[in-house]
Structure formats: C-alpha cells, structure tokens
Design an enzyme around this catalytic site. Structure first.
Site, mmCIF file in Angstrom:
data_model
loop_
_atom_site.group_PDB
_atom_site.id
_atom_site.type_symbol
_atom_site.label_atom_id
_atom_site.label_comp_id
_atom_site.label_asym_id
_atom_site.label_seq_id
_atom_site.Cartn_x
_atom_site.Cartn_y
_atom_site.Cartn_z
ATOM 1 N N GLU B 81 29.077 38.600 36.670
ATOM 2 C CA GLU B 81 29.238 37.686 35.544
ATOM 3 C C GLU B 81 28.095 36.669 35.545
ATOM 4 O O GLU B 81 28.122 35.695 34.825
ATOM 5 C CB GLU B 81 30.586 36.994 35.593
ATOM 6 C CG GLU B 81 30.840 36.226 36.885
ATOM 7 C CD GLU B 81 31.924 35.190 36.681
ATOM 8 O OE1 GLU B 81 33.074 35.601 36.578
ATOM 9 O OE2 GLU B 81 31.590 33.998 36.597
ATOM 10 N N CYS B 113 35.474 39.175 37.931
ATOM 11 C CA CYS B 113 35.205 39.536 39.327
ATOM 12 C C CYS B 113 35.482 40.999 39.653
ATOM 13 O O CYS B 113 35.418 41.386 40.815
ATOM 14 C CB CYS B 113 36.009 38.638 40.262
ATOM 15 S SG CYS B 113 35.601 36.899 40.070
ATOM 16 N N HIS B 234 41.120 40.919 46.087
ATOM 17 C CA HIS B 234 40.154 39.947 45.582
ATOM 18 C C HIS B 234 40.466 38.569 46.173
ATOM 19 O O HIS B 234 41.620 38.191 46.312
ATOM 20 C CB HIS B 234 40.184 39.901 44.047
ATOM 21 C CG HIS B 234 39.298 38.809 43.495
ATOM 22 N ND1 HIS B 234 37.967 38.726 43.787
ATOM 23 C CD2 HIS B 234 39.584 37.744 42.699
ATOM 24 C CE1 HIS B 234 37.450 37.663 43.191
ATOM 25 N NE2 HIS B 234 38.414 37.041 42.520
ATOM 26 N N ARG B 243 48.808 35.585 50.225
ATOM 27 C CA ARG B 243 50.125 35.581 49.593
ATOM 28 C C ARG B 243 50.416 36.930 48.930
ATOM 29 O O ARG B 243 51.524 37.464 49.048
ATOM 30 C CB ARG B 243 50.178 34.458 48.547
ATOM 31 C CG ARG B 243 51.596 33.949 48.326
ATOM 32 C CD ARG B 243 51.559 32.681 47.501
ATOM 33 N NE ARG B 243 52.309 32.865 46.270
ATOM 34 C CZ ARG B 243 52.162 32.107 45.193
ATOM 35 N NH1 ARG B 243 51.259 31.130 45.184
ATOM 36 N NH2 ARG B 243 52.898 32.313 44.131
ATOM 37 N N ASN B 266 33.955 32.499 47.340
ATOM 38 C CA ASN B 266 34.255 33.601 46.433
ATOM 39 C C ASN B 266 32.963 34.132 45.836
ATOM 40 O O ASN B 266 32.299 33.447 45.061
ATOM 41 C CB ASN B 266 35.187 33.088 45.319
ATOM 42 C CG ASN B 266 35.522 34.159 44.307
ATOM 43 O OD1 ASN B 266 35.162 35.330 44.481
ATOM 44 N ND2 ASN B 266 36.214 33.772 43.250
#
Lengths: 131, 344, 384
Positions: B81, B113, B234, B243, B266
């Site tokens: 991106e 992403c 991701h 989580r 990231n």
C-alpha cells in the site's frame, strides 16, 4: 534525464558489465569497444557478482543539492571479485568503513526528479556483514 | 500436482525506533503503549529505501536461494500500500533488477496488508494451470503514518518474496479467502496518510475476517488447530494475533516463532508473510503451517502449508530473526528525515 | 616549426566579482595584455578562448565570437575559437594558439581563458560535470570526493599525512598574499587549515581551491615578429597535451595521472631539458593532493615521495623549486577555463622579472593545467 536514465537501467539496477572475449577483460561501466583490442574487440554483456572490497573511500560532507539528504555519505572505489573497479555509494555508518572492507551490492534509490518526477534506482554497496 | 513455495527471501531495513522515543515526542506513556500494543520498537527504512528497493532485495534473496534462472520466472506481483508511484508499477522495477527478461505476467497489487498473499494465490493459479513455471509474489511496505497518530508506533517497513512453483520446499495444500466490504482503514486518493476507524478495525474487521478465513480453510481441509505445528496471523500489533490464535484454538507455542511485530512493528503487506518466512526458517519436513493474512477493506487469505524434505538442503541463513536482531536505533528527528516527513 | 614567444600578458583580478560581468572581466585582462604587448589590436590574426561552461554558468554559448566582439576585434573579423576541457580549457587555448603560430599559419595569436561562475547559485554543481556525470556524478561523487579517494589511498600507501596537505595550502596562501590579482591575499596557519571542516574526508575546506570569476590573456607571436614588440620575450619551448580515462574507476592506478606523466615526458623531450632544469612551476592545485601528485607525476620526485618536497620546504617561494608562486588555484583562485592561461601569465612574469614581491630567480618555468581528475593534462615549458 528520463531517456538517458532509462537507457542504462539494466546496467544500473544490477552490475551488468562488459567482457571482451578477445583479451578476457571485464569492464564496468559497460563499453562497446575494448580499450585493449579496439577493432578486434569481442564484447559481450555479463552480469557481475556483487561482491568486492574497498580500495579507497571518502566521506562526503559537502554534497550536491540532490544528495543533501544522505550526507555524510561514503563514496568508495570498490574492486569486484573479477578485478573490475566500481565507484559507488557505500551505505553504512561512515565510522564503519575502512580500506579492505568486504562489501556487497544493494538495490537502492539514487534520487528523484523532484516530488512529481521519476525515481532513479540503482546499485549501491553495503558492508558484506549487513543483511 | 504439488505446487507451493520453492523459495523465499526477506528484507528488513536496519534502522529501528523505540516506542519510548516516539512517546517522548508526543507526550504519551511508553509503558501504556507497550502494554496496549505489545510493540517495543519498529523498523524504519533508510532515506534511499522504499517499497521497490525492499521488494528487489527480498526477491534477490529468494531467487538466489532458489538457484533458478531468473528468466524462468513467468509472473511478478508486488503487493503493497506504499508503492513508490501512484501510477507506474513497482513490479517492473523488480523484473528489471532481477534480469527476468520481458516475457512475464505482472501487476502491482493493493489490498491493504494482504496484497502479498493475494499475489501468492495468483501465482499458485498460474503455476497450476501450467501457464508459467515460476511465479514471484512479493509483499512489501514502507507504511505511512501521520506524526502523532497511534499508527506511528506500529507502521514499519519490510517485505518478503516467495517463488511459487513445483517441487517446493513447502506445499501449499489449500487456500481460502474471506472477503467483505468493511472500510476499517483506508487512504483516499492524494492523501499522504491513511485514516482508520479506531476500534472499529477490531471485531468487525480483523477478527471477523481472520477467524472466518481460518475456519473456512479448516472446514475445506477437514483440519483443526491441533493439526498445525505453526500458525501465523497478520500482526497489526502483538495483541490481535495472540487473541485471534486463542479464539481459533491455537497455542502461544504455535505462533511464537512467527510473531515478529513486537520487534519490528507492522510491516503491512510484509507482516504475515515475514512471519511465515520466520517459521519456514525453523520448520522441519512434515510440519504443517497455517498462514492467515488480513487486509483492511477487508479480507483474509488463509493457507495450509506442508513443509517438504526439500527444505533440508535449502539455504535459510541469514534467518528472519537474525535480521530482526541486527538493528540500529535512531531518534525521532532522524526518523522524520528517513521518512521524508520534514517539510523543506 | 617556428619558435613561439609570448609578447604580452594580462590577468583580471580573480575572485567573486559581483560588479563585473563575463564581458567586463575578459576585457580587463585583454586590455592589460595588449598594452603589455604594445599591440593596437589589428595585428591580431586569430584568437583561442578557453571556457568550460558558458552554457551552464551564463546560458551563453558562442563564447569565442562574443569575446572577439567585446575585445573590439569584430571589425577585423578574425577567426575566434572556443576550446573546452573542463578546467584545462585555458591550457588548451594556449596550446591551440601555440600550434597556430608554430605551424606558421599565423604570426600573432591571442590565447584567452575566462569564466564567470558567480552568476549562478550553485557553481560547484556545474563543476561536477568535469567528471563522468553518468558513472561518477550520478552515484553521488563530487570532484572533491574523487580527489579525496585518491588522497585517502595516497595516505594509506605512502604515509602522506593530512598535515602535508595542509602545508600545501599554507604555502600557497603565503604566496597568494603577495599577488595583487589573487582571490585570497592572506596567510593562514597550519592550524587554520587542519581545523577547517571536512568537504570530503580527508580533504577539508582549506584543501580545496575556490571556484572563481576571472580571465587571463596571453599574446603569442613567432620569434621574428616578437622581436619587433619586445626585448623580453618568453619562449614556449614545448606545450604537450595528453588524455586518460575519464572516470577514475577505469584507471589502473588512481595515484598516477598518466596524462600528466605522458604530457610531461613529451614536453621535457621537446624542450630538450630535464626535470632538474625547471626553476619555477605553476601546477594545478585544485586540491592540495593534486599538487602532491603533480610533484610526482612531473618527475620532481619519485612516486609516493611528493609529501617530502612540501615537508622540506623545497617548493616554498624561496626553496630550490618554487611551486605556485602566484598562490596557485588555492589562493590565487580557480577561474576554471581561465586557470591554464593564468598559470602562463605567472610564469611569464617570473621569467621576465616582473613578479614583484613574489619574484624568484628563474630561467625556465613549467605550467601544468589539469581537467577534472586528470583526464586531460597540458604541460607547457617556458624559457627566458
């Protein structure tokens, strides 16, 4: 600059140089004519492996306008494994460089033709110890 | 026909900035951010690095390790991106730098992403159909974040390249995607920085798509969490993948080798696939890996990957973790200069 | 071949000349030269002009015609030719004029050199075009950077020190202080040189010549014609030019400028002299390391021993072999295309005994003018 840059993209993006089959000499930047054989030149294009060592270097503090972002930067005369010498920016901490240091090629930005112009990419070098 | 990953290569810029340094400038609590995001530092590109240079470096490593003739690559897709040009492909730069020649399929991809994994799927299709011998799929970013925005703690730079073909080091046995129109994060035309929906990017976006894609894949293959030796999701921060792993029944041990975000941030299109590369660095023949990417907007691509015997003779050094550990820390002023954020 | 004499010399002030345009500077040097030669103007048969980059410094090409025009020679319609070899352009103009007279084609010829650099904001960025723009400049190399790479290796291989380079600068400033035309007329201490900021390591600000506005003119005539105009002609015994690979990466040994070695050898041979016969020299110290290299490549000392000459004071104004009595490019200033002619002016003044406070005792002089990093070199030998 655009056509002038584009024409040599192949030789800038990677270390593609010349080899004279008549005298077994390598050249970079590429040449159409071997300076040893001239009319008897048998030139062909060959990719060079990107490993070499620093023959000499400088740390540039007074940079041209288009390179001001990167100063102080290292410009080194590098000898490749096939004996060809290449002048290149060596991307590293200026305190890190020394004569004899092993280096390898890296693909980097050279600059750009202003914020709306084309971007110039090409081969620079980094210390061989960098990943 | 066994199609999968023939080779992979990665690139992470050497510079790092610590959460403390960013928080210092903006008057925020580094401790709160570190515990909230699980991120300690992020990678920063050099002034002369961008998505194209990262893509080329990762691709060069992949092609070198594959020991293939670049001319046998029949497709190049670069997902990002932060393509250096809004119009004009990054993939052509990669093709030229690798010496692929001129007969290859190519385009730049954008799906936030997950554009890198989308490229992998396209290459799988090309190889399976027999249209090409090898395909090169790259995910790379020098992600943008507005100074002072929460994203500034995580938006990092890096990328991974995968050569897709037959006789792989890891077979891609199945892939499944889950896609919906969910605008949780976007960047409008001519805007320098992306915007996001804050907490909206959680449940309706990340968690819904990642879990749906993972479950869809497991349903399609009849596998469950225990059948996988590793999983990588991701990683917009360290909290989300941990989580979501738990929600899907995966253990911390399964995700740990691929959880890179605490140390490099990231890397957007590079994020999940750099994690996959880190797992491949340590995986043994027979290991099964779950990969689930996520792209805002939104979608997730899930893959089930089985490592083959071929990996034993495959060059895996320097490893992704070697590259992560080799960082040079810079301050916020230098960070702004590297990212071109200083108005001249 | 006809013997060639210099019958008149002129030189403008060198430096940042805000009040003077290109034409003004050239005319001031020209008028001085014609006056010195005792010429009216109509005797001039041809003119050669050294100018590196009128096109980029002034957006003005067709420099040769412009200079002939503003020198008041338009009515005579003489052939006027511009020649270019970066900062060796002046030396080239001198050589063209020399050959025009030596060949017998012309009897009285002007060699001029001129550059106006301060009308643009970044004169150094234009100077970079004297190196290989595509394969040196494009990767971020500058002219100082290339000389710095040479200096670094010279230091590594031969033990030359930053102090040695500083001594060259100190010497040239000392000489420049005595030259009314010089840009910098102030002596400096070695500390000043050593404490100046790095331009390209190991070269510092005081290792680098400035780039300057300036012009210089010499009038050449055949020996027979010269006698009509002057009792103190200075003869050009030889004027040799040589070239080399443009980019330093293509040279076998970056510590030797083959162009200088070859041009010097030819010049000594033609002049039938040896190195030791030279009494005074102007060499191209665009960077202090270049002066050290010149000592070696001109054969004053063996390769690697250049620093010895400066350490031992041999090249000081009152040493055994004074070098750059004008202050050199470092202190007199470096008006690029003018420099080669300006060097000739200095040698002529020294050989005629007109050098004022910086006068040395000399019968034979040498000038070395270099383009860029040595892809062009011109060695000229003068005698009384």
């Amino acid at each position: 600059m655009l056509p002038r840059f584009w024409r040599k993209i192949k030789y800038r993006y990677d270390l593609v140089g010349s080899y004279c089959e008549n005298c077994q000499s390598f050249f970079y930047p590429p040449r159409n004519l071997c300076p040893h054989c001239r009319r008897r030149s048998k030139i062909k294009e060959v990719p060079f492996n990107g490993k070499g060592k620093v023959l000499s270097y400088t740390v540039v503090h007074d940079a041209p306008e288009e390179y001001k972002d990167e100063k102080p930067y290292v410009i080194a005369l590098i000898e490749l494994e096939n004996g060809v010498k290449v002048l290149s920016q060596l991307v590293c901490d200026p305190k890190e460089v020394e004569i004899g240091m092993e280096v390898k090629k890296a693909f980097r930005k050279y600059g750009e033709d202003g914020a709306s112009g084309i971007i110039y990419y090409g081969t620079k070098f980094v210390p061989a110890s960098h990943f | 026909m066994k199609v999968g990953i023939v080779s992979y290569g990665t690139y992470i810029p050497i510079y790092r900035i610590k959460v403390e340094e960013i928080a210092r400038v903006w008057g925020e609590s580094a401790e709160a951010i570190k515990s909230g995001l699980g991120i300690y530092q992020k990678s920063v590109p050099d002034v002369d690095e961008d998505t194209a240079t990262i893509s080329v470096e990762a691709a060069r490593e992949a092609v070198y390790r594959a020991n293939i003739d670049p001319k046998d690559i029949g497709a190049i897709y670069v997902g990002s991106e932060s393509h250096p040009y809004a119009v004009k492909p990054t993939a052509t730069i990669v093709g030229e730098a690798l010496g692929v020649g001129n007969d290859f399929f190519s385009a730049d991809l954008e799906f936030a992403c997950k554009a890198g994994t989308a490229g992998m799927q396209m290459c799988i299709g090309f190889v399976k159909s027999g249209m090409i011998r090898y395909g090169l799929a790259i995910g790379a970013d020098t992600s943008q974040s507005k100074p002072g925005d929460a994203l500034e703690y995580s938006a990092a730079a890096g990328g991974a390249a995968f050569v897709i073909g037959k006789d792989p080091i890891a077979v891609i046995e199945e892939t499944y995607s889950f896609t919906s129109d969910t605008p949780d994060f976007w960047r409008r035309e001519l805007q320098p920085y992306p915007s996001h929906g804050g907490r909206f990017t959680g449940l309706p976006a990340y968690f819904r798509h990642v879990t749906s894609a993972a479950r869809g894949l497991m349903e399609k293959t009849g596998l469950n969490a225990q059948d996988f030796d590793y999983a990588v999701f991701h990683q917009p921060n360290a909290k989300f993948p941990v989580r979501v792993a738990k929600m899907l029944g995966f253990t911390n041990e399964q995700i740990k080798p691929g959880l890179l975000v605490p140390y490099i941030g990231n890397t957007y299109s590079g994020s999940s696939i750099l994690g996959l590369a880190a797992i491949l660095d340590v995986a043994k023949p027979g290991d099964r890996i779950l990969l689930v990417s996520f792209g805002s907007g939104a979608g997730s691509d899930a893959f089930s990957i089985i490592v083959t015997d071929t990996i034993e003779n495959f060059e895996r050094n320097p490893s992704v973790w070697d590259k992560i550990e080799k960082g040079v820390f810079i301050d916020y002023g230098m960070y702004l200069k590297h990212r071109g954020k200083i108005r001249m | 071949m006809h013997k060639v004499a210099i019958i008149g010399v002129g030189c403008s002030k060198f430096g940042e000349m805000w009040d003077s345009g290109f034409r003004d500077i050239v005319i001031s040097a020209g008028v001085e030269a014609l006056e010195d030669a005792g010429l009216e103007g109509k005797e001039i048969e041809a003119m050669f002009v050294g100018n590196m980059s009128g096109g980029r410094y002034l957006a003005q090409e067709h420099i040769a015609a412009l200079i002939a025009d503003y020198a008041g020679l338009a009515e005579f319609n003489i052939p006027s030719t511009r020649v270019e070899a970066a900062d060796a352009s002046g030396g080239l103009a001198l050589r063209q004029a020399y050959m025009a007279v030596a060949s017998g084609v012309h009897d009285i010829v002007i060699a001029a050199g001129a550059e106006k650099v301060t009308d643009v904001g970044n004169p150094m960025d234009i100077m970079i075009s004297s190196i290989d723009k595509e394969w040196e400049g494009f990767v971020g190399a500058t002219l100082p950077a290339l000389y710095a790479i040479i200096a670094k290796l010279h230091m590594e291989k031969y033990g030359t020190k930053e102090e040695d380079l500083a001594l060259v600068s100190v010497k040239n400033h000392k000489n420049g202080a005595l030259n009314p035309k010089a840009q910098f007329r102030k002596e400096i201490t070695i500390e000043t040189a050593l404490n100046s900021t790095y331009v390209a390591e190991p070269l510092k600000l005081f290792d680098c010549a400035p780039i300057s506005d300036g012009a210089a003119v010499v009038v050449l005539a055949s020996e027979e014609v010269a006698r009509k105009y002057t009792d103190t002609p200075v003869y050009i015994e030889a004027c040799s030019q040589a070239s080399d690979y443009l980019a330093i990466q293509n040279r076998k040994d970056i510590l030797t400028m083959n162009s200088v070695v070859v041009a010097a050898k030819q010049a000594y041979k033609q002049a039938k002299i040896e190195t030791k016969d030279i009494d005074v020299a102007e060499v191209h110290d665009s960077f202090t390391i270049a002066e050290i290299l010149a000592y070696e490549d001109l054969g004053f000392v063996k390769k690697g021993e250049g620093a010895k000459l400066i350490r031992e004071g041999v090249t000081e104004l009152h040493g055994d072999l004074p070098v750059n009595t004008s202050g050199g490019l470092k202190a007199c200033g470096h008006a690029i295309g003018a420099t080669g002619v300006r060097q000739a002016v200095e040698i002529v003044l020294q050989l005629r005994g007109d050098a004022g406070k910086r006068q040395v005792n000399a019968e034979k002089g040498l000038a070395l003018n270099i383009g860029g990093t040595g892809a062009t070199a011109i060695v000229t030998i003068f005698s009384r």
